[in-house]
Design an enzyme around this catalytic site. Structure first.
Site, PDB file in Angstrom:
ATOM      1  N   CYS A  89       0.823  -1.215   0.000  1.00  0.00           N
ATOM      2  CA  CYS A  89       0.000   0.000   0.000  1.00  0.00           C
ATOM      3  C   CYS A  89       0.858   1.267   0.000  1.00  0.00           C
ATOM      4  O   CYS A  89       0.710   2.126  -0.860  1.00  0.00           O
ATOM      5  CB  CYS A  89      -0.921  -0.025   1.210  1.00  0.00           C
ATOM      6  SG  CYS A  89      -1.960   1.417   1.330  1.00  0.00           S
TER       7      CYS A  89
ATOM      8  N   GLY B  40      -6.491  -5.718 -18.340  1.00  0.00           N
ATOM      9  CA  GLY B  40      -7.283  -5.770 -17.113  1.00  0.00           C
ATOM     10  C   GLY B  40      -7.917  -4.417 -16.828  1.00  0.00           C
ATOM     11  O   GLY B  40      -7.219  -3.441 -16.566  1.00  0.00           O
TER      12      GLY B  40
ATOM     13  N   ALA C 292      -6.474  -2.111   1.617  1.00  0.00           N
ATOM     14  CA  ALA C 292      -5.659  -1.756   2.777  1.00  0.00           C
ATOM     15  C   ALA C 292      -6.521  -1.602   4.026  1.00  0.00           C
ATOM     16  O   ALA C 292      -6.162  -2.088   5.105  1.00  0.00           O
ATOM     17  CB  ALA C 292      -4.910  -0.459   2.492  1.00  0.00           C
TER      18      ALA C 292
ATOM     19  N   HIS D 182     -25.074  23.497   2.207  1.00  0.00           N
ATOM     20  CA  HIS D 182     -25.178  23.996   0.844  1.00  0.00           C
ATOM     21  C   HIS D 182     -24.181  25.131   0.646  1.00  0.00           C
ATOM     22  O   HIS D 182     -24.045  25.972   1.542  1.00  0.00           O
ATOM     23  CB  HIS D 182     -26.601  24.524   0.601  1.00  0.00           C
ATOM     24  CG  HIS D 182     -26.758  25.144  -0.755  1.00  0.00           C
ATOM     25  ND1 HIS D 182     -26.923  24.389  -1.898  1.00  0.00           N
ATOM     26  CD2 HIS D 182     -26.749  26.445  -1.150  1.00  0.00           C
ATOM     27  CE1 HIS D 182     -27.028  25.204  -2.941  1.00  0.00           C
ATOM     28  NE2 HIS D 182     -26.921  26.455  -2.519  1.00  0.00           N
TER      29      HIS D 182
HETATM   30  C1  LIG Z   1      -1.337  -0.197  -7.649  1.00  0.00           C
HETATM   31  C2  LIG Z   1      -2.148  -0.535  -6.418  1.00  0.00           C
HETATM   32  C3  LIG Z   1      -3.034   0.387  -5.916  1.00  0.00           C
HETATM   33  C4  LIG Z   1      -3.772   0.099  -4.774  1.00  0.00           C
HETATM   34  N1  LIG Z   1      -4.640   1.033  -4.312  1.00  0.00           N
HETATM   35  C5  LIG Z   1      -5.365   0.765  -3.205  1.00  0.00           C
HETATM   36  C6  LIG Z   1      -6.241   1.750  -2.670  1.00  0.00           C
HETATM   37  O1  LIG Z   1      -6.359   2.856  -3.194  1.00  0.00           O
HETATM   38  N2  LIG Z   1      -6.924   1.442  -1.551  1.00  0.00           N
HETATM   39  C7  LIG Z   1      -6.822   0.224  -0.935  1.00  0.00           C
HETATM   40  O2  LIG Z   1      -7.481  -0.009   0.078  1.00  0.00           O
HETATM   41  N3  LIG Z   1      -5.995  -0.731  -1.428  1.00  0.00           N
HETATM   42  C8  LIG Z   1      -5.265  -0.483  -2.529  1.00  0.00           C
HETATM   43  N4  LIG Z   1      -4.408  -1.434  -3.005  1.00  0.00           N
HETATM   44  C9  LIG Z   1      -4.336  -2.733  -2.302  1.00  0.00           C
HETATM   45  C10 LIG Z   1      -3.488  -2.636  -1.032  1.00  0.00           C
HETATM   46  O3  LIG Z   1      -2.203  -2.183  -1.366  1.00  0.00           O
HETATM   47  C11 LIG Z   1      -3.414  -3.989  -0.361  1.00  0.00           C
HETATM   48  O4  LIG Z   1      -4.737  -4.462  -0.133  1.00  0.00           O
HETATM   49  C12 LIG Z   1      -2.695  -3.916   0.972  1.00  0.00           C
HETATM   50  O5  LIG Z   1      -1.387  -3.413   0.816  1.00  0.00           O
HETATM   51  C13 LIG Z   1      -2.640  -5.309   1.615  1.00  0.00           C
HETATM   52  O6  LIG Z   1      -2.005  -5.224   2.852  1.00  0.00           O
HETATM   53  P1  LIG Z   1      -1.270  -6.505   3.480  1.00  0.00           P
HETATM   54  O7  LIG Z   1      -0.705  -6.036   4.763  1.00  0.00           O
HETATM   55  O8  LIG Z   1      -2.170  -7.654   3.450  1.00  0.00           O
HETATM   56  O9  LIG Z   1      -0.109  -6.866   2.464  1.00  0.00           O
HETATM   57  P2  LIG Z   1       1.101  -6.008   1.791  1.00  0.00           P
HETATM   58  O10 LIG Z   1       0.762  -4.592   1.800  1.00  0.00           O
HETATM   59  O11 LIG Z   1       1.365  -6.714   0.541  1.00  0.00           O
HETATM   60  O12 LIG Z   1       2.259  -6.207   2.845  1.00  0.00           O
HETATM   61  C14 LIG Z   1       2.860  -7.428   3.072  1.00  0.00           C
HETATM   62  C15 LIG Z   1       4.244  -7.173   3.614  1.00  0.00           C
HETATM   63  O13 LIG Z   1       4.813  -8.401   4.022  1.00  0.00           O
HETATM   64  C16 LIG Z   1       6.167  -8.437   3.658  1.00  0.00           C
HETATM   65  N5  LIG Z   1       6.529  -9.848   3.575  1.00  0.00           N
HETATM   66  C17 LIG Z   1       6.026 -10.788   2.729  1.00  0.00           C
HETATM   67  N6  LIG Z   1       6.550 -11.985   3.023  1.00  0.00           N
HETATM   68  C18 LIG Z   1       7.380 -11.804   4.061  1.00  0.00           C
HETATM   69  C19 LIG Z   1       8.202 -12.680   4.823  1.00  0.00           C
HETATM   70  N7  LIG Z   1       8.246 -13.989   4.585  1.00  0.00           N
HETATM   71  N8  LIG Z   1       8.935 -12.157   5.821  1.00  0.00           N
HETATM   72  C20 LIG Z   1       8.903 -10.820   6.093  1.00  0.00           C
HETATM   73  N9  LIG Z   1       8.146  -9.965   5.404  1.00  0.00           N
HETATM   74  C21 LIG Z   1       7.379 -10.449   4.415  1.00  0.00           C
HETATM   75  C22 LIG Z   1       6.232  -7.686   2.360  1.00  0.00           C
HETATM   76  O14 LIG Z   1       7.531  -7.166   2.113  1.00  0.00           O
HETATM   77  C23 LIG Z   1       5.200  -6.577   2.611  1.00  0.00           C
HETATM   78  O15 LIG Z   1       5.810  -5.435   3.148  1.00  0.00           O
HETATM   79  C24 LIG Z   1      -3.627  -1.160  -4.133  1.00  0.00           C
HETATM   80  C25 LIG Z   1      -2.722  -2.100  -4.629  1.00  0.00           C
HETATM   81  C26 LIG Z   1      -1.982  -1.793  -5.760  1.00  0.00           C
HETATM   82  C27 LIG Z   1      -1.008  -2.804  -6.274  1.00  0.00           C
END
Ligand SMILES: Cc1cc2nc3c(=O)[nH]c(=O)nc-3n(C[C@H](O)[C@H](O)[C@H](O)COP(=O)(O)OP(=O)(O)OC[C@H]3O[C@@H](n4cnc5c(N)ncnc54)[C@H](O)[C@@H]3O)c2cc1C
Length: 456
Positions: free
Chosen positions: A40, A177, A312, A436
């Site tokens: 994110c 997509g 996020a 308004h």
């Molecule tokens: C271009 C784009 C635009 C987006 N825009 C939006 C938006 O506007 N609003 C919204 O709500 N969502 C948006 N999203 C989606 C959002 O980014 C994700 O839903 C969110 O980041 C998921 O959070 P997470 O913590 O599950 O995973 P991530 O954010 O993917 O974080 C996972 C973390 O785990 C770490 N990691 C992975 N494996 C390991 C390991 N084995 N050991 C240590 N660290 C590890 C990674 O390095 C990463 O930092 C967007 C995504 C993209 C690609």
């Protein structure tokens, strides 16, 4: 060393869990292999919204003469815009690091892997560090996917990871997509002067969204020059000086192909075989009330969770639910029904709850009302009075869904989020007075119509 909670992954799901645990005085280790922030902050929401804002500024200046403001013809200093994106991301990442420190979270840089119930091994390039947690939260997030034939090389065939860091403006881009991410890229690239094609295999862009809203967005983007190829599956590309994308007996040629076909969960190589958590098509199955997996004491949150939206703010909410259960033993489930979903394109498309089609599919007898931005004073003032708000309610019953497409839709949806979340009756929601002249009057007018009355 024993921590109350060991978290693997420092994205929104992981860092929200870590921050929230402070409320209960729990000791936390957060294992992250890069900088905390996740997709994110570093290559998702934040950088994408940065580029959308750059496009907005560029469009506003380009159309300034309509408002009597005379400017020189604007040009885009792409490296300067990229530098600002990096500065914004770095600032937020530093701020997050400070917050984690302030809340006494031990951030450990390395690759985390489950090593049995309650155990995490951290690989840091040197000796491995063994951690033990009263509970473990897996929050390893997701990665970009591609389709057969489209091998990502980071240069000619790229994903959003690369495109957010482009150092210069490409001349032409084909986006594979037409989902949320594809539409956001199409929106800012066209406004920044790039030739844009969007290929969508389904029968509408933003598949699953309100069809009328998706068509509205498509029309607005088409007016600005985006060329859509709907219901079209591209065949394998031919990479020469340009990249050729064949489909049927036609083809287009572009500088770069941007593949936006969804994200897969990071559930491989995280040691899931050492515990008894269950996977569902690569995603982790959880008890939705608590976020606990089939392995007692192991929780999963964020993009790796099976069947919940990859957003996020869903990651934040799931982190809160998991930590609450760990700390108190009681369930405080996420209200998925009332989670807003926003496409931050221009125009924005924002939704909450059920679309009309989903409500009908669920056998609900619904009434649907709509009010256009056309006559909304504030929208006319800003020169953006296109789009509408739509409210879906059960006949004689509560509001179950809403869509807003148009200016600031991503902000306006939150009022409707409350209506859906609280299962408000249209007449209850319509009883409030909107200021308004505000864009939110479009919501007020729609709620009034839903209550069987109207004003303008
Ligand atoms: C271009 C784009 C635009 C987006 N825009 C939006 C938006 O506007 N609003 C919204 O709500 N969502 C948006 N999203 C989606 C959002 O980014 C994700 O839903 C969110 O980041 C998921 O959070 P997470 O913590 O599950 O995973 P991530 O954010 O993917 O974080 C996972 C973390 O785990 C770490 N990691 C992975 N494996 C390991 C390991 N084995 N050991 C240590 N660290 C590890 C990674 O390095 C990463 O930092 C967007 C995504 C993209 C690609």
């Amino acid at each position: 060393m024993l921590h109350d909670i060991v978290i693997v992954g420092g994205g929104p799901g992981g860092y929200a869990s870590a921050l929230y645990a402070h409320n209960f005085g729990l000791s936390v280790a957060l294992v992250e292999m890069e900088r905390p922030g996740g997709t994110c902050l570093i290559r998702g929401c934040i950088p994408a919204k940065h580029w959308l804002h750059v496009a907005d500024v560029f469009s506003t200046v380009s159309h300034a003469a309509e408002f009597g403001v005379v400017t020189e013809h604007p040009t885009l200093d792409w490296p300067a815009a990229l530098a600002r994106k990096n500065k914004t991301v770095d600032g937020l990442v530093r701020g997050l690091a400070g917050l984690l420190k302030q809340k006494d979270v031990e951030v450990i840089t390395g690759v985390g892997k489950l090593a049995g119930p309650g155990k995490v091994e951290v690989f840091m390039g040197g000796p491995t560090r063994a951690l033990e947690g009263g509970a473990v939260i897996l929050a390893t997030g997701s990665h970009t996917r591609t389709i057969p034939g489209y091998e990502i090389d980071g240069r000619r065939i790229v994903t959003s990871d690369h495109a957010l860091d482009w150092g210069e403006r490409p001349r032409s881009v084909a986006i594979i997509g037409g989902g949320v991410i594809g539409c956001e890229f199409a929106s800012f690239l066209i406004d920044l002067g790039v030739e844009v094609h969007v290929f969508e295999v389904m029968d509408q862009i933003l598949p699953g969204s309100d069809t009328e809203a998706a068509h509205h967005l498509q029309r607005q983007l088409e007016k600005r020059g985006v060329r859509f190829h709907i219901g079209v599956a591209v065949e394998a590309p031919v990479v020469g000086p340009l990249v050729k994308l064949p489909f049927g007996d036609q083809s287009v040629e572009v500088d770069v192909v941007l593949v936006c076909v969804g994200r897969g969960p990071n559930t491989e190589e995280v040691g899931l075989e050492t515990v008894s958590a269950v996977l569902d098509d690569e995603f982790v199955k959880v008890d939705r009330a608590t976020m606990e997996t089939d392995q007692r004491g192991l929780y999963a949150v964020g993009d790796i969770v099976a069947g919940t939206p990859q957003l996020a703010h869903v990651g934040f909410a799931e982190g809160i639910a998991a930590v609450t259960h760990i700390a108190t033993g009681s369930a405080q489930p996420v209200n998925y029904r009332a989670v807003p979903r926003v496409t931050y394109s221009h125009p924005e498309v924002a939704e909450v709850g059920l679309s009309e089609a989903e409500a009908v599919e669920q056998g609900l007898d619904v009434a649907v009302v709509k009010h256009s931005f056309a006559g909304i004073g504030r929208a006319i003032i800003i020169g953006d009075n296109y789009g509408f708000a739509k409210v879906v309610s059960v006949k004689g019953g509560p509001i179950v869904g809403a869509t807003v497409v148009g200016p600031q839709a991503g902000e306006l949806i939150h009022e409707l989020m409350l209506a859906v979340g609280w299962e408000a009756l249209p007449e209850e929601a319509a009883a409030f007075v909107h200021s308004h002249p505000s864009l939110s009057e479009v919501v007020g007018e729609t709620l009034l119509s839903a209550a069987g009355r109207s004003l303008h």
